[in-house]
Design an enzyme around this catalytic site. Sequence first.
Site, mmCIF file in Angstrom:
data_model
loop_
_atom_site.group_PDB
_atom_site.id
_atom_site.type_symbol
_atom_site.label_atom_id
_atom_site.label_comp_id
_atom_site.label_asym_id
_atom_site.label_seq_id
_atom_site.Cartn_x
_atom_site.Cartn_y
_atom_site.Cartn_z
ATOM 1 N N GLY A 12 3.533 1.308 -1.715
ATOM 2 C CA GLY A 12 4.399 2.270 -1.051
ATOM 3 C C GLY A 12 5.298 1.591 -0.038
ATOM 4 N N GLY A 13 4.905 1.631 1.221
ATOM 5 C CA GLY A 13 5.752 1.133 2.303
ATOM 6 C C GLY A 13 6.304 -0.265 2.078
ATOM 7 N N HIS A 62 -0.199 11.723 -7.917
ATOM 8 C CA HIS A 62 -0.274 11.012 -6.638
ATOM 9 C C HIS A 62 -0.942 11.901 -5.597
ATOM 10 C CE1 HIS A 62 0.859 8.956 -2.965
ATOM 11 N NE2 HIS A 62 1.057 7.879 -3.712
ATOM 12 N N GLU A 94 -6.110 4.881 -5.725
ATOM 13 C CA GLU A 94 -5.480 4.930 -4.412
ATOM 14 C C GLU A 94 -6.344 5.769 -3.469
ATOM 15 O OE1 GLU A 94 -0.971 3.984 -4.679
ATOM 16 O OE2 GLU A 94 -1.247 6.145 -4.727
ATOM 17 N N ASN A 154 6.441 2.325 -5.433
ATOM 18 C CA ASN A 154 6.635 3.763 -5.267
ATOM 19 C C ASN A 154 7.438 3.960 -3.977
ATOM 20 O OD1 ASN A 154 6.537 6.492 -4.905
ATOM 21 N ND2 ASN A 154 4.308 6.630 -4.660
ATOM 22 N N TRP A 155 8.721 4.241 -4.152
ATOM 23 C CA TRP A 155 9.591 4.370 -2.982
ATOM 24 C C TRP A 155 9.421 5.719 -2.277
ATOM 25 C CZ3 TRP A 155 14.976 2.025 -4.792
ATOM 26 C CH2 TRP A 155 14.835 0.634 -4.894
ATOM 27 N N GLU A 191 -0.295 12.476 -2.618
ATOM 28 C CA GLU A 191 0.629 13.294 -1.808
ATOM 29 C C GLU A 191 1.033 14.550 -2.574
ATOM 30 O OE1 GLU A 191 3.327 10.097 -0.948
ATOM 31 O OE2 GLU A 191 1.779 9.171 0.313
#
Length: 261
Positions: A234-235, A93, A167, A9-10, A95
Site C-alpha cells: 500500500g503506502g 480487500h 493481509e 495497491n495505490w 478496507e
Amino acid sequence: MRPIVIAANWKMNTTPADAGELARTIASRTRVPGVTRVICPPYVSLAAVRDALSGEDVGVGAQNIHHELAGAFTGEISALMLDGLATWVILGHSERRAYFNETDSLVGRKLDRAVDAGLRPILCVGEVLADRESGRQTGIVDSQLRGALEGRDPVALAAAGLVIAYEPVWAIGTGRNASGADAAAMADAIRAALRPLGWGGTAEATPVLYGGSVTSTNIGDFLGEPAIDGALIGGASLKPDEMAGIAARAGLTAAARGLAT
Ligand code: 13P
C-alpha cells in the site's frame, strides 16, 4: 513453480494527471528478472497507467469490481468495463470489507465475475487485531476462504491465475508488520484451508502474498519464507525508491527459486 508477484495497491491516491508518470517511474526502477509486477491505481487512472506502461511488462489492476456484470447500480464499475484497461483485480480487500460491508459470499460472486471477464484476481484475507490476540487468526482466514471459494471450481480459479493475499488488518497502514514466520504460518494455513475445498495439489501451486506495512526494509523477512510468493503493498507502493528496493529483493528470491531467466 509459483511466480514472485509484487503488486502495488495505490488505494484512493493519485489523479489521472500524475498517475502515469508515477507508474512509468516505478516501472523503470523495478525491472528485475523473474518478478511479476502489477500496479493497481484508482479506476479513473487506469487508462493513464495503461498508456504509461505500454511496452513495459507490468500488469495493470483494478482495486474492486461489482458482483454483477451490468445493471442499475449507480456509481459502480463492472468487470466488463475493465476490458482493455486492466488484467488484474484486487478482491475482498479489508478496507472494502470494513467500510463497504463486503461479505465473504459477495467476494465470492465478485470472483465469479472476474473469472467471467478474464481478470486475474488477488483475493485478500486477514484477521483483525482482536482475532490475532485471541489466537483465532487461522479460523478467521479459513472461514473467509470457505465463504468466498466453497462451491466454486478450483480448476477455473487456478486457470484464472488466482493469487491470495494474506493481509492482517492490524498490519495495514499501521507500520506494524507481521513477522515473516507468522506470515509464513498463515500462508501454510491458507493452503491447508484450500485443500478441503477440493483444491488438492492446486493449493500448493497457488501464490500467496503478504500485505501490511511492507517496505524495502522488511520485504526480505517475507520473501525469505518459502511459503510466501511476494507482496501486496500500500503506502510504500507510491514511493519509487521503496518499490525499487522491494523489487530488487524480490529479484533475489526469484533467482534463488530459478525464476529469473
Ligand atoms: P500498507 O502497505 O499501506 O500497510 O497497505 C497494505 C495494503 O492494504 C495493500 O493492499
